[in-house]
Motif scaffolding. Structure first.
Motif, PDB file in Angstrom:
ATOM      1  N   ALA A  17      -9.883  -0.347  11.466  1.00  0.00           N
ATOM      2  CA  ALA A  17      -8.632  -0.788  10.837  1.00  0.00           C
ATOM      3  C   ALA A  17      -8.252   0.194   9.733  1.00  0.00           C
ATOM      4  CB  ALA A  17      -8.782  -2.190  10.274  1.00  0.00           C
ATOM      5  N   TRP A  18      -6.953   0.409   9.568  1.00  0.00           N
ATOM      6  CA  TRP A  18      -6.466   1.371   8.591  1.00  0.00           C
ATOM      7  C   TRP A  18      -6.671   0.818   7.187  1.00  0.00           C
ATOM      8  CZ3 TRP A  18      -3.129   2.459   4.680  1.00  0.00           C
ATOM      9  CH2 TRP A  18      -2.810   3.799   4.486  1.00  0.00           C
ATOM     10  N   GLU A  19      -7.204   1.645   6.312  1.00  0.00           N
ATOM     11  CA  GLU A  19      -7.474   1.212   4.945  1.00  0.00           C
ATOM     12  C   GLU A  19      -6.896   2.205   3.944  1.00  0.00           C
ATOM     13  OE1 GLU A  19     -11.536   0.272   4.183  1.00  0.00           O
ATOM     14  OE2 GLU A  19     -11.813  -0.654   6.136  1.00  0.00           O
ATOM     15  N   LEU A  20      -6.669   1.730   2.733  1.00  0.00           N
ATOM     16  CA  LEU A  20      -6.210   2.578   1.627  1.00  0.00           C
ATOM     17  C   LEU A  20      -7.414   3.284   1.030  1.00  0.00           C
ATOM     18  CD1 LEU A  20      -3.732   0.056  -0.026  1.00  0.00           C
ATOM     19  CD2 LEU A  20      -3.105   2.210   1.059  1.00  0.00           C
ATOM     20  N   VAL A  46      -2.258   1.822  -6.775  1.00  0.00           N
ATOM     21  CA  VAL A  46      -1.633   0.797  -5.950  1.00  0.00           C
ATOM     22  C   VAL A  46      -2.657  -0.308  -5.691  1.00  0.00           C
ATOM     23  CG1 VAL A  46      -0.030   2.381  -4.785  1.00  0.00           C
ATOM     24  CG2 VAL A  46      -2.299   1.982  -3.802  1.00  0.00           C
ATOM     25  N   THR A  47      -2.176  -1.375  -5.067  1.00  0.00           N
ATOM     26  CA  THR A  47      -3.055  -2.396  -4.509  1.00  0.00           C
ATOM     27  C   THR A  47      -2.577  -2.599  -3.072  1.00  0.00           C
ATOM     28  OG1 THR A  47      -1.662  -4.310  -5.042  1.00  0.00           O
ATOM     29  CG2 THR A  47      -3.202  -3.557  -6.768  1.00  0.00           C
ATOM     30  N   PRO A  48      -3.330  -3.300  -2.251  1.00  0.00           N
ATOM     31  CA  PRO A  48      -2.856  -3.537  -0.884  1.00  0.00           C
ATOM     32  C   PRO A  48      -1.506  -4.249  -0.811  1.00  0.00           C
ATOM     33  CG  PRO A  48      -5.200  -3.978  -1.013  1.00  0.00           C
ATOM     34  CD  PRO A  48      -4.719  -3.746  -2.433  1.00  0.00           C
ATOM     35  N   THR A  49      -1.140  -4.972  -1.865  1.00  0.00           N
ATOM     36  CA  THR A  49       0.132  -5.704  -1.847  1.00  0.00           C
ATOM     37  C   THR A  49       1.196  -5.128  -2.781  1.00  0.00           C
ATOM     38  OG1 THR A  49      -0.714  -7.231  -3.521  1.00  0.00           O
ATOM     39  CG2 THR A  49      -0.989  -7.874  -1.201  1.00  0.00           C
ATOM     40  N   ASP A  50       0.874  -4.089  -3.535  1.00  0.00           N
ATOM     41  CA  ASP A  50       1.833  -3.473  -4.465  1.00  0.00           C
ATOM     42  C   ASP A  50       1.749  -1.958  -4.325  1.00  0.00           C
ATOM     43  OD1 ASP A  50       3.461  -2.576  -6.482  1.00  0.00           O
ATOM     44  OD2 ASP A  50       2.294  -3.467  -8.112  1.00  0.00           O
ATOM     45  N   LEU A  51       2.702  -1.383  -3.595  1.00  0.00           N
ATOM     46  CA  LEU A  51       2.716   0.053  -3.327  1.00  0.00           C
ATOM     47  C   LEU A  51       3.793   0.785  -4.127  1.00  0.00           C
ATOM     48  CD1 LEU A  51       2.318  -0.330   0.536  1.00  0.00           C
ATOM     49  CD2 LEU A  51       0.524   0.292  -1.106  1.00  0.00           C
ATOM     50  N   TYR A  64      11.660   5.303  -0.096  1.00  0.00           N
ATOM     51  CA  TYR A  64      11.071   4.816   1.155  1.00  0.00           C
ATOM     52  C   TYR A  64      10.154   3.643   0.858  1.00  0.00           C
ATOM     53  CZ  TYR A  64      13.218   8.666   3.542  1.00  0.00           C
ATOM     54  OH  TYR A  64      14.147   9.517   4.072  1.00  0.00           O
ATOM     55  N   ARG A  65      10.653   2.448   1.159  1.00  0.00           N
ATOM     56  CA  ARG A  65       9.890   1.219   0.916  1.00  0.00           C
ATOM     57  C   ARG A  65       8.808   1.092   1.969  1.00  0.00           C
ATOM     58  NH1 ARG A  65       9.376  -3.246   2.534  1.00  0.00           N
ATOM     59  NH2 ARG A  65      10.621  -5.043   2.818  1.00  0.00           N
ATOM     60  N   LEU A  66       7.561   1.089   1.513  1.00  0.00           N
ATOM     61  CA  LEU A  66       6.408   1.113   2.411  1.00  0.00           C
ATOM     62  C   LEU A  66       5.977  -0.283   2.829  1.00  0.00           C
ATOM     63  CD1 LEU A  66       4.335   3.818   0.510  1.00  0.00           C
ATOM     64  CD2 LEU A  66       5.583   4.137   2.657  1.00  0.00           C
ATOM     65  N   GLU A  67       5.622  -0.400   4.092  1.00  0.00           N
ATOM     66  CA  GLU A  67       5.017  -1.627   4.629  1.00  0.00           C
ATOM     67  C   GLU A  67       3.745  -1.241   5.347  1.00  0.00           C
ATOM     68  OE1 GLU A  67       7.773  -3.717   7.095  1.00  0.00           O
ATOM     69  OE2 GLU A  67       9.107  -4.190   5.427  1.00  0.00           O
ATOM     70  N   ARG A  84       5.612  -0.031 -15.401  1.00  0.00           N
ATOM     71  CA  ARG A  84       6.185  -0.663 -14.203  1.00  0.00           C
ATOM     72  C   ARG A  84       7.115   0.315 -13.501  1.00  0.00           C
ATOM     73  NH1 ARG A  84       8.646  -6.369 -15.526  1.00  0.00           N
ATOM     74  NH2 ARG A  84       9.794  -5.100 -16.995  1.00  0.00           N
ATOM     75  N   PRO A  85       7.070   0.373 -12.170  1.00  0.00           N
ATOM     76  CA  PRO A  85       7.992   1.266 -11.455  1.00  0.00           C
ATOM     77  C   PRO A  85       9.441   0.865 -11.733  1.00  0.00           C
ATOM     78  CG  PRO A  85       6.260   0.452  -9.983  1.00  0.00           C
ATOM     79  CD  PRO A  85       6.161  -0.333 -11.262  1.00  0.00           C
ATOM     80  N   PRO A  86      10.307   1.828 -12.077  1.00  0.00           N
ATOM     81  CA  PRO A  86      11.673   1.473 -12.458  1.00  0.00           C
ATOM     82  C   PRO A  86      12.576   1.024 -11.311  1.00  0.00           C
ATOM     83  CG  PRO A  86      11.349   3.841 -12.589  1.00  0.00           C
ATOM     84  CD  PRO A  86      10.018   3.237 -12.308  1.00  0.00           C
TER      85      PRO A  86
END
Length: 193
Positions: free
Chosen positions: A29-32, A107-112, A139-142, A169-171
């Motif tokens: 499985a793909w991981e960060l 990042v976290t798995p839910t906040d890129l 480019y919004r990542l999923e 925080r990202p602007p």
């Protein structure tokens, strides 16, 4: 000679095989984590390798990242008295815009969000002179089974012409981004594989 009845494998053998198959799927499985390839997929079906992204898990549960653009794949464009690294095709020039301010780089798995901010671009027509910062792309990542896939959203890069008030925080929050229809921009999506 009568046909022999089919033998049914014992239940434990079936469950062991299923467990082994699941373990092998989980292992792949793909991981960060580790070094991944950064690829631009274009509306004319090109696949352009732009560089790599290196992910390093930290003890606090966050994941540090480093984006390394392969500048050999880009050409230099001097737009509005500034050098940009750009790729060209499909009647459009797409220029990477490095995020210019200090940031956590995690990042976290839910906040890129911070990774997305390191993949900012602007676009222009080849005949246009100068950079039009309102032609920004985010480019919004999923997350997918094969990696991260980013679809373009339009942004105004003038927002980051001065340091943001909150640097933690990202602007570019969702309210400052608008979806772009598929196929409108030459770089139709960005993938980290």
């Amino acid at each position: 000679m009568p046909a022999r009845p089919a033998r049914i494998a014992p239940f434990w053998l079936l469950t062991a095989g299923l467990a082994a198959a699941m373990a092998s799927h989980t292992a792949t499985a793909w991981e960060l984590q580790g070094t991944k390839t950064l690829v631009a997929h274009t509306r004319d079906q090109q696949r352009l390798t732009l560089g790599t992204v290196e992910f390093t898990p930290r003890p606090d549960g966050r994941i540090a990242f480093a984006v390394h653009m392969d500048h050999a794949k880009f050409t230099d464009h001097f737009l509005s008295m500034k050098e940009f690294k750009c790729v060209e095709g499909g009647g459009e020039v797409s220029c990477h815009v490095p995020y210019p301010y200090p940031n956590p780089g995690t990042v976290t798995p839910t906040d890129l969000g911070w990774l997305e901010h390191h993949l900012l671009f602007l676009f222009k027509l080849p005949k246009e002179f100068g950079a039009k910062l309102w032609n920004g792309l985010y480019y919004r990542l999923e997350r997918t089974d094969a990696g991260l896939v980013g679809r373009p959203q339009s942004i105004d890069l003038n927002l980051i012409s001065a340091p943001p008030a909150q640097t933690d925080r990202p602007p570019y929050r969702p309210a400052l981004r608008d979806d772009v229809a598929a196929g409108v921009r030459w770089i139709d999506r960005i993938a980290i594989e």
